[in-house]
Motif scaffolding. Structure first.
Motif, PDB file in Angstrom:
ATOM      1  N   ILE A  95       0.827  -1.205   0.000  1.00  0.00           N
ATOM      2  CA  ILE A  95       0.000   0.000   0.000  1.00  0.00           C
ATOM      3  C   ILE A  95       0.865   1.260   0.000  1.00  0.00           C
ATOM      4  N   THR A  96       1.957   1.196   0.770  1.00  0.00           N
ATOM      5  CA  THR A  96       2.702   2.434   1.003  1.00  0.00           C
ATOM      6  C   THR A  96       3.980   2.563   0.181  1.00  0.00           C
ATOM      7  N   GLN A  97       4.371   1.524  -0.533  1.00  0.00           N
ATOM      8  CA  GLN A  97       5.687   1.577  -1.168  1.00  0.00           C
ATOM      9  C   GLN A  97       5.756   2.676  -2.229  1.00  0.00           C
ATOM     10  N   ASP A  98       6.977   3.076  -2.527  1.00  0.00           N
ATOM     11  CA  ASP A  98       7.213   4.074  -3.560  1.00  0.00           C
ATOM     12  C   ASP A  98       7.281   3.348  -4.901  1.00  0.00           C
ATOM     13  N   ASN A  99       6.199   3.399  -5.632  1.00  0.00           N
ATOM     14  CA  ASN A  99       6.122   2.629  -6.861  1.00  0.00           C
ATOM     15  C   ASN A  99       6.981   3.191  -7.987  1.00  0.00           C
ATOM     16  N   HIS A 149      11.894   8.614 -18.336  1.00  0.00           N
ATOM     17  CA  HIS A 149      10.954   9.364 -17.524  1.00  0.00           C
ATOM     18  C   HIS A 149       9.833   8.410 -17.148  1.00  0.00           C
ATOM     19  N   LEU A 150       9.587   8.275 -15.851  1.00  0.00           N
ATOM     20  CA  LEU A 150       8.617   7.280 -15.381  1.00  0.00           C
ATOM     21  C   LEU A 150       7.407   7.971 -14.761  1.00  0.00           C
ATOM     22  N   PHE A 151       6.224   7.570 -15.243  1.00  0.00           N
ATOM     23  CA  PHE A 151       4.976   8.045 -14.631  1.00  0.00           C
ATOM     24  C   PHE A 151       4.363   6.896 -13.849  1.00  0.00           C
ATOM     25  N   PHE A 152       3.692   7.240 -12.748  1.00  0.00           N
ATOM     26  CA  PHE A 152       2.990   6.192 -12.013  1.00  0.00           C
ATOM     27  C   PHE A 152       1.663   6.724 -11.474  1.00  0.00           C
ATOM     28  N   GLY A 153       0.651   5.885 -11.581  1.00  0.00           N
ATOM     29  CA  GLY A 153      -0.634   6.263 -10.977  1.00  0.00           C
ATOM     30  C   GLY A 153      -1.285   5.030 -10.382  1.00  0.00           C
ATOM     31  N   LYS A 395      -5.413  -0.905  -8.351  1.00  0.00           N
ATOM     32  CA  LYS A 395      -4.962  -0.901  -9.746  1.00  0.00           C
ATOM     33  C   LYS A 395      -3.763   0.028  -9.879  1.00  0.00           C
ATOM     34  N   ARG A 396      -2.789  -0.432 -10.607  1.00  0.00           N
ATOM     35  CA  ARG A 396      -1.584   0.385 -10.759  1.00  0.00           C
ATOM     36  C   ARG A 396      -1.213   0.507 -12.230  1.00  0.00           C
ATOM     37  N   LEU A 397      -0.625   1.633 -12.542  1.00  0.00           N
ATOM     38  CA  LEU A 397      -0.305   1.926 -13.935  1.00  0.00           C
ATOM     39  C   LEU A 397       1.047   2.626 -13.988  1.00  0.00           C
ATOM     40  N   TRP A 398       1.936   2.117 -14.823  1.00  0.00           N
ATOM     41  CA  TRP A 398       3.219   2.781 -15.026  1.00  0.00           C
ATOM     42  C   TRP A 398       3.350   3.166 -16.501  1.00  0.00           C
ATOM     43  N   LEU A 399       3.943   4.324 -16.759  1.00  0.00           N
ATOM     44  CA  LEU A 399       4.245   4.699 -18.148  1.00  0.00           C
ATOM     45  C   LEU A 399       5.718   5.051 -18.232  1.00  0.00           C
ATOM     46  N   ILE A 400       6.413   4.371 -19.119  1.00  0.00           N
ATOM     47  CA  ILE A 400       7.847   4.598 -19.270  1.00  0.00           C
ATOM     48  C   ILE A 400       8.053   5.367 -20.570  1.00  0.00           C
ATOM     49  N   ILE A 401       8.611   6.566 -20.450  1.00  0.00           N
ATOM     50  CA  ILE A 401       8.798   7.405 -21.633  1.00  0.00           C
ATOM     51  C   ILE A 401      10.278   7.393 -22.001  1.00  0.00           C
TER      52      ILE A 401
END
Ligand code: HEM
Lengths: 438, 280
Positions: A95-99, A149-153, A395-401
């Motif tokens: 729950i708390t980790q830095d994704n 560049h990494l996005f996370f939501g 639900k988790r989402l990563w975007l790698i640019i």
């Protein structure tokens, strides 16, 4: 977090949970086949003395409070506690980790992936993406690292708590049940109309309980449907302390009286052979008498005598009464009245108000259960926990640019802890939408 | 027309629905499938009107109570919920074939309600203990759960049939949904049922507490509802934590259903318990 202590692992295992729950379910059948809490003689007559002895030895005659059944419930509780302590740290971390710090190889492993290229520059992508994702309900964080560049939501990370809420709710319900059992009692009272008492007879013992206050039954009524089925039982109760009226309430089945943590439930009734008379002369306040059928009752201060000389009953209820009434003004009169109805009549210069009804005792079930609110909290927690556990998912989402020369490469990864099928569709829709817009 | 006539008609419409779905399935008549769906939806509507009418009739008789408080009415509501739930699943997953395995249960329930001599169909007034809104909440929620478990058992049977003939090339087997799809829907329906059964047991406990000052007394009905609940709790755990799927879950869905039927029917008629409310 696998511990190396086999003892701990045993109590943390789901196998034990399945075993215990299965045992509780199977053994609880016994009590539905063998009548519970009957006197020993009942079992001897029913099953023979040998079988009856075995029943008693194994507590089959009162199995839900037997040591072995309680032990199974205790085992289930220990299992739940140990299992939760064992697993919670992992959940908390999820729950708390830095994704944004997850190693890229870990990201590769997530089942859902999509990637595409766009003509836009990396900078343009980085500025437009967050807004586009925000529209789809994703709050996005980002970080530059390892040349990308990494996005996370994510959505509803705390929904992982749901299972723990359900398991905790079971412990809370058990706690409430035990607390109520230790600090409460259950018993009964039979209160004749116009009488009061402060004594309760508990179901489980032969001693009595003193309430510390007095309960009086002012009136009991029973109402029937046309087909003779009882429609409602109703008692007017008064609570008295030091002869002071503290509370008065009319109770029915399903609407009890509560006072000082003790609840009085309408449970039964008992008709008596005597009658209650209410009589007043003109506007003076009424006097109440009790007396038996065909016995003369004397109201000395007014020189009046009266009594019931005949009656009509339906079921065990006297519904019409023939009254004999005499005072110094002349010949005694005889007349029929409906039970409980207040009538007015004149004799000489006097106007009388008069009513008569059969006397009843109201049967009250008396319970004190200070644990019931704990149990109810457990109920609410269980329902909300189940809702969270079943219908919400993390639900988790990563975007790698990545910049690849003239183009910008966008790689998307997704993961959910539940409802894979639903999230897969939404993930793909999102990926397609992003590709079309960029 | 009174509610009994209308409910009698519903029995036959569900029989006819069953026949339509079966013909649609066996002869692969896709057009007939649509007819079956529309027909079933109409039957549900008729039943809804009948239940509403029964409610109204009870007010006309001066009794005035929701039509959910005796065995007859609960079986009728059970059938209603099965069909409503099935139609929802059909709409959601676009799988008409499930109707072949679920609508018959609604027909059987209605046939039992109409034909059995064990149960009294008249609108009788309520004894005092039953006059409670908690009772209504209790019956409604329990029966939503029971209906879900019935649908899950129908799906379980479907799964086992398909699984047994996995290598078969027969059209009848092929036109069933894939094992994975059946398994997923079975699970979802069981989860749905579990939540409702949980709420049903809880509202029952609250009702008992408001009437007798005791939320749980291990009477046979309560105990069997607990056993049923435990069976589904075990089913969920073996799936989540031990990865059980497919045939084992299908068998558990059937076992759970047997327990539901026993809780509902067996306790009233086979065990001599105290919980005789709703048995007449
Ligand atoms: C009657 C009691 C129990 C009930 C009603 C219950 C309820 C649940 C529910 C609803 C879930 C589903 C979670 C999900 O959707 O992922 C679950 C999962 C689980 N339960 Fe229980 N449970 C009970 C007893 C136990 C016990 C005694 C244990 C002890 C080992 C246990 C261990 C687990 C574990 C390990 C999971 C999986 C958690 C996860 O997916 O991360 N349960 N339980």
């Amino acid at each position: 977090m696998k511990s190396s202590n086999p003892f701990w692992n045993f109590f943390a295992s789901v196998k034990l949970a399945l075993f215990t729950l299965g045992c509780i379910a199977v053994t609880s059948i016994i009590g539905t086949l063998i009548p519970q809490k009957e006197p020993m003689q009942f079992y001897v007559n029913q099953y023979g003395s040998k079988v009856a002895t075995y029943f008693q030895l194994l507590d089959f005659t009162d199995m839900y409070t037997s040591w072995w059944f309680l032990a199974l419930l205790g085992l289930l509780s220990i299992n739940l506690i140990v299992c939760s302590i064992d697993r919670f740290p992992i959940t908390w971390k999820q729950i708390t980790q830095d994704n944004l710090e997850l190693p890229l190889e870990r990201l590769e492993k997530f089942r859902l992936s999509a990637s595409f290229n766009t003509q836009l520059s990396e900078q343009e992508v980085i500025t437009t993406l967050p807004n586009m994702l925000a529209k789809a309900g994703w709050k996005i964080e980002s970080r530059n690292r390892d040349g990308i560049h990494l996005f996370f939501g994510q959505k509803m990370p705390w929904s992982r708590i749901g299972v723990y809420l359900v398991h905790l709710s079971i412990l809370i319900i058990f706690t409430g049940a035990v607390y109520g059992q230790l600090n409460g009692f259950r018993g009964s009272m039979m209160l004749p109309e116009l009488q009061s008492s402060s004594t309760v007879f508990p179901f489980q013992s032969s001693s009595t309980i003193n309430l510390g206050f007095t309960v009086k039954c002012e009136r009991f009524e029973i109402e029937f449907y046309d087909n003779n089925m009882p429609k409602e039982y109703r008692s007017l109760l008064t609570v008295l302390e030091d002869d002071q009226v503290i509370v008065q309430k009319e109770i029915e089945v399903n609407t009890p009286l509560k006072y000082e943590g003790i609840t009085f439930y309408q449970a039964s009734y008992q008709p008596f052979n005597d009658f209650i008379f209410t009589i007043a002369e003109s506007t003076n306040s009424p006097t109440i008498f009790t007396g038996e059928f065909q016995k003369e009752i004397k109201w000395l201060e007014n020189n009046v005598s009266f009594g019931i000389i005949n009656l009509e009953s339906v079921r065990d209820q006297a519904v019409r009464l023939k009254i004999w009434f005499s005072d110094p003004t002349g010949e005694p009169s005889e007349f029929w009245i409906d039970a409980g109805e207040m009538i007015e009549f004149q004799r000489g210069d006097s106007v009388y108000f008069f009513s008569a009804k059969q006397r009843y005792a109201t049967g009250l079930q008396v319970a004190k259960d200070p644990g019931v609110w704990i149990v109810y909290v457990g109920f609410l927690l269980m329902i909300s926990g189940l809702y969270v556990a079943f219908f919400m998912s993390h639900k988790r989402l990563w975007l790698i640019i990545k910049n690849s020369g003239t183009k910008t490469q966008i790689e998307i990864r997704g993961s959910t802890n539940k409802n894979q099928a639903g999230f897969t569709t939404r993930f793909q829709d999102l990926a397609t939408a992003l590709e079309n817009e960029l | 027309m009174d509610s009994s006539t209308l409910l009698g008609i519903t029995t036959f419409t569900y029989l006819f629905s069953t026949v339509l779905y079966t013909i649609f399935y066996i002869f692969k008549m896709d057009k007939l499938g649509k007819v079956a769906t529309w027909f079933t939806a109409t039957a549900l509507l008729i039943q809804t009107i009948a239940i509403g009418l029964r409610w109204w009739e009870s007010y006309e008789m001066g009794i005035g109570r929701a039509p959910l408080t005796n065995m007859y009415e609960s079986v009728v509501f059970f059938a209603w919920t099965i069909v409503a739930l099935y139609l929802f699943i059909e709409w959601k997953f676009k799988l008409r074939i499930i109707g072949v395995f679920t609508v018959p249960f609604a027909f059987l329930a209605m046939a039992y309600a109409s034909l059995s001599t064990d149960i009294n169909k008249s609108i009788t007034p309520l004894v005092p203990a039953l006059q409670s809104n908690w009772l209504i909440a209790h019956v409604v929620t329990c029966f939503i759960g029971y209906a879900a478990f019935t649908v899950a058992a129908g799906l379980g049977i479907m799964y086992l049939i398909k699984n047994k003939n996995a290598s078969s090339t027969s059209g009848l087997i092929n036109s069933l949904p894939s094992l994975k799809v059946i398994d997923t829907i079975t699970h979802n329906v069981m989860v749905f049922g579990f939540i409702w059964l949980t709420i049903g047991i809880i509202t029952g406990a609250v009702w008992a507490n408001s009437a007798w000052g005791r939320y749980w007394s291990w009477d046979p009905k309560e105990t069997w509802s607990f056993i049923t609940w435990a069976i589904y709790a075990i089913t969920l755990h073996v799936r989540f934590t031990r990865g059980w799927q497919g045939p084992r879950i299908a068998w558990l869905a059937i076992l759970g259903f047997i327990s539901v039927i026993f809780t509902y029917y067996g306790v009233n008629f086979l065990l001599s318990g105290l919980h005789s409310y709703g048995s007449s």
